[in-house]
Every structure is written in C-alpha cells, then in structure tokens.
Scaffold this active site. Structure first.
Site, PDB file in Angstrom:
ATOM      1  N   ASP A  25      27.419 -14.743 -12.929  1.00 31.40           N
ATOM      2  CA  ASP A  25      26.253 -15.535 -13.317  1.00 31.40           C
ATOM      3  C   ASP A  25      25.293 -14.620 -14.077  1.00 31.40           C
ATOM      4  O   ASP A  25      24.701 -13.709 -13.490  1.00 31.40           O
ATOM      5  CB  ASP A  25      25.578 -16.108 -12.072  1.00 31.40           C
ATOM      6  CG  ASP A  25      24.292 -16.862 -12.388  1.00 31.40           C
ATOM      7  OD1 ASP A  25      24.123 -17.277 -13.546  1.00 31.40           O
ATOM      8  OD2 ASP A  25      23.464 -17.032 -11.471  1.00 31.40           O
ATOM      9  N   GLY A  27      21.939 -14.349 -15.510  1.00 31.63           N
ATOM     10  CA  GLY A  27      20.631 -14.981 -15.504  1.00 31.63           C
ATOM     11  C   GLY A  27      19.626 -14.191 -16.315  1.00 31.63           C
ATOM     12  O   GLY A  27      19.913 -13.096 -16.807  1.00 31.63           O
ATOM     13  N   TYR A 119      22.016 -36.708 -19.855  1.00 31.15           N
ATOM     14  CA  TYR A 119      21.018 -35.959 -20.615  1.00 31.15           C
ATOM     15  C   TYR A 119      21.080 -36.412 -22.069  1.00 31.15           C
ATOM     16  O   TYR A 119      22.169 -36.662 -22.600  1.00 31.15           O
ATOM     17  CB  TYR A 119      21.350 -34.468 -20.521  1.00 31.15           C
ATOM     18  CG  TYR A 119      20.176 -33.533 -20.375  1.00 31.15           C
ATOM     19  CD1 TYR A 119      19.228 -33.726 -19.379  1.00 31.15           C
ATOM     20  CD2 TYR A 119      20.031 -32.433 -21.215  1.00 31.15           C
ATOM     21  CE1 TYR A 119      18.170 -32.845 -19.232  1.00 31.15           C
ATOM     22  CE2 TYR A 119      18.976 -31.548 -21.071  1.00 31.15           C
ATOM     23  CZ  TYR A 119      18.045 -31.764 -20.078  1.00 31.15           C
ATOM     24  OH  TYR A 119      16.989 -30.897 -19.931  1.00 31.15           O
ATOM     25  N   GLY A 126      21.008 -26.276 -19.708  1.00 26.12           N
ATOM     26  CA  GLY A 126      21.354 -24.921 -19.304  1.00 26.12           C
ATOM     27  C   GLY A 126      22.569 -24.909 -18.391  1.00 26.12           C
ATOM     28  O   GLY A 126      22.693 -25.739 -17.480  1.00 26.12           O
ATOM     29  N   ASP A 128      23.294 -22.879 -16.119  1.00 28.81           N
ATOM     30  CA  ASP A 128      22.931 -22.605 -14.730  1.00 28.81           C
ATOM     31  C   ASP A 128      22.584 -23.897 -14.006  1.00 28.81           C
ATOM     32  O   ASP A 128      22.994 -24.121 -12.858  1.00 28.81           O
ATOM     33  CB  ASP A 128      21.772 -21.609 -14.654  1.00 28.81           C
ATOM     34  CG  ASP A 128      20.551 -22.033 -15.467  1.00 28.81           C
ATOM     35  OD1 ASP A 128      20.660 -22.921 -16.346  1.00 28.81           O
ATOM     36  OD2 ASP A 128      19.465 -21.467 -15.234  1.00 28.81           O
ATOM     37  N   ARG A 129      21.857 -24.784 -14.689  1.00 29.80           N
ATOM     38  CA  ARG A 129      21.510 -26.075 -14.087  1.00 29.80           C
ATOM     39  C   ARG A 129      22.761 -26.928 -13.899  1.00 29.80           C
ATOM     40  O   ARG A 129      22.913 -27.614 -12.880  1.00 29.80           O
ATOM     41  CB  ARG A 129      20.487 -26.803 -14.958  1.00 29.80           C
ATOM     42  CG  ARG A 129      19.165 -26.052 -15.105  1.00 29.80           C
ATOM     43  CD  ARG A 129      18.243 -26.749 -16.084  1.00 29.80           C
ATOM     44  NE  ARG A 129      17.757 -28.019 -15.538  1.00 29.80           N
ATOM     45  CZ  ARG A 129      17.176 -28.955 -16.276  1.00 29.80           C
ATOM     46  NH1 ARG A 129      17.038 -28.787 -17.583  1.00 29.80           N
ATOM     47  NH2 ARG A 129      16.746 -30.074 -15.713  1.00 29.80           N
ATOM     48  N   ASP A 148      16.322 -24.968  -8.167  1.00 23.56           N
ATOM     49  CA  ASP A 148      16.728 -23.568  -8.322  1.00 23.56           C
ATOM     50  C   ASP A 148      15.472 -22.735  -8.533  1.00 23.56           C
ATOM     51  O   ASP A 148      14.803 -22.835  -9.563  1.00 23.56           O
ATOM     52  CB  ASP A 148      17.673 -23.431  -9.514  1.00 23.56           C
ATOM     53  CG  ASP A 148      18.263 -22.022  -9.629  1.00 23.56           C
ATOM     54  OD1 ASP A 148      17.768 -21.106  -8.942  1.00 23.56           O
ATOM     55  OD2 ASP A 148      19.209 -21.841 -10.413  1.00 23.56           O
ATOM     56  N   THR A 151      14.031 -17.221 -12.037  1.00 26.24           N
ATOM     57  CA  THR A 151      13.060 -16.832 -13.056  1.00 26.24           C
ATOM     58  C   THR A 151      12.224 -18.039 -13.457  1.00 26.24           C
ATOM     59  O   THR A 151      10.997 -17.964 -13.574  1.00 26.24           O
ATOM     60  CB  THR A 151      13.779 -16.253 -14.283  1.00 26.24           C
ATOM     61  OG1 THR A 151      14.599 -15.155 -13.865  1.00 26.24           O
ATOM     62  CG2 THR A 151      12.781 -15.769 -15.316  1.00 26.24           C
ATOM     63  N   THR A 203      -8.464 -11.036  -0.050  1.00 26.05           N
ATOM     64  CA  THR A 203      -7.924 -11.282  -1.388  1.00 26.05           C
ATOM     65  C   THR A 203      -6.401 -11.309  -1.381  1.00 26.05           C
ATOM     66  O   THR A 203      -5.768 -12.157  -2.021  1.00 26.05           O
ATOM     67  CB  THR A 203      -8.430 -10.208  -2.367  1.00 26.05           C
ATOM     68  OG1 THR A 203      -9.854 -10.258  -2.408  1.00 26.05           O
ATOM     69  CG2 THR A 203      -7.884 -10.451  -3.771  1.00 26.05           C
TER      70      THR A 203
END
Length: 250
Positions: A25, A27, A119, A126, A128-129, A148, A151, A203
C-alpha cells in the site's frame, strides 16, 4: 465505530488462490506492506513514503524484512499493489519484477472488486478508497460507511447490494495538527492522545481536545448525515493509522 484494518484483503485476487500474497500500500505518508498466507497476515511493516527512493532501495528494505521472518523472494507467489502516489507506482512495479519475477496486480477502478461503482467518474476514485470499500463489503456483506483515518480522512458509502455511491474527503488528523502548529506562534506541539476531559484545563489538553475530540465530531457528523441521506442506519467501519486514536472517541 469498529476498527479492523481492512486496507489489504486477499479477496481482491479473484483469478486464483494465492498461497503467499505480498500486499503493498503506497500512501501519501507511508508505504505499508504485509504478507498473506492463506488469509493470515504477517506484518504489516512500514516506511515513510519518499518519491526519491528507487526500486532497489525499497526492494532492499522489503527483502530484508522478509528474510527476518524466514521468507525468501521465490516463496512469494503473487504481488498486489495499491497506490495513491502515481510517481511511485512504476517504481514498485519495477520492484515486483526485479525481486519476485512477476508483475504486480495494480488495484484500479477497472478491476473486478465485487462492487458496482456509481461514482460519476470511477477513474477519479482513489485506489485506497476502492480497496477499503471492497475489503469491507467482502467481509461484512451489508450497507456500510468506511472511514479511513490516514493522511486524509475519507468516507466511502456502500449499499447492501454492493453499490459504491461515493463519500467525502477531509483533512486528516495529522495534517490538521501540523497546520495548527505551523501557523501559530505560541501553541506547542502536543502528543496526539485523547485528553482526559473535553474541557481542557491547560493549553496542551485544550489542543488535544480540539484536535482529537473535534476530529471524532467531524466523523460522527458526516457519518450521521450520510445515514440521513440514505434513510437508514448503517454499519460504520474505521481503518487507517489514526483509527485507534479517533474511533474510541466517536
């Protein structure tokens, strides 16, 4: 949400039973690979994604890791590749031929994944999707939303009958944190761990609350509104590097 890692799943190989399947994979942040033997995963292992690395450099790392677990290159019977970094796709195609003497199966919208792509332009989807959606549907065989958390944070909606309807794409937790730290002068970098309370008492915990609880809220809101549009409740599956952080807060 439930969080099995679904990106790699051997059912994407439809032509025959692979006795030892290497899955890669590529990415935006990491290159991750694992080895399936009769649907049992060894690994995964990962390296930072570097478009300047050569096939020889990545191949040396990959073969070295296989040697550690007692696997030789000639024992690998098939290679499947999923990439969202176009410049590295031919690098790993070259790697597969050089190291394993076979071209990899490259995941694409043209392959048979068991889904019907609704689609508007499937070529824009993508890989990955696509891999996430195909693996999740193969496992659960029901209508679902796949989230997912990598990133980018992506959403995929699949119907009971296996129609891929579409989804959503948002900035991921990591790049959201990087943007916050790089664009503010006084906010410190913090570890991405859930705070003890939503109301931050300093903070550091305030930033953790905003980033992690805020990202969980993003996921919950988008998933809920997707279910509203579908007119039904669906199973929601989480995967990706940040899923173990965000999913428990959802």
């Amino acid at each position: 949400m439930t969080g099995p890692h679904l990106v790699f799943y051997p059912s994407l190989i439809t032509s025959h039973e692979a006795s030892m399947l290497l899955t890669i994979d590529i990415g935006n942040s990491n290159v991750v690979w694992g080895l399936f033997q009769q649907q049992v995963l060894t690994g995964p292992w990962r390296l930072p994604t570097d478009p300047d690395h050569t096939a020889a450099e990545y191949g040396g790392c990959l073969l070295g890791q296989l040697r550690v677990i007692g696997i030789t290159a000639d024992q690998v019977t098939d290679v499947i590749l999923c990439s969202v970094v176009p410049s590295l796709t031919p690098v790993f195609e070259q790697l597969a031929v050089a190291c394993f003497h076979r071209p990899p199966l490259v995941v694409s919208s043209q392959m048979d994944t068991g889904l019907t792509l609704r689609y508007t332009n499937p070529r824009e989807l993508g890989t990955d999707r696509l891999a996430n959606a195909a693996a999740a549907y193969d496992r659960y065989k029901t209508s679902l939303i796949v989230v997912d958390l990598g990133t980018a944070t992506t959403f995929c909606v699949i119907t009971q009958s296996g129609d891929y309807l579409g989804g959503a794409i948002a900035p991921g937790l990591g790049i959201s944190a990087e943007a916050l730290f790089s664009r503010t002068a006084q906010l410190p970098k913090v570890e991405l761990v859930p705070p003890k309370t939503v109301i931050g008492r300093d903070t550091r915990s305030s930033i953790q609350s905003g980033l992690i609880i805020g990202h969980a809220g993003l996921v919950d809101t988008i998933a809920t509104r997707m279910q509203d549009e579908l007119g039904q409740k669906t199973f929601v599956v989480a995967t990706g590097g940040f899923s173990s952080i965000v999913a428990p807060e959802s």
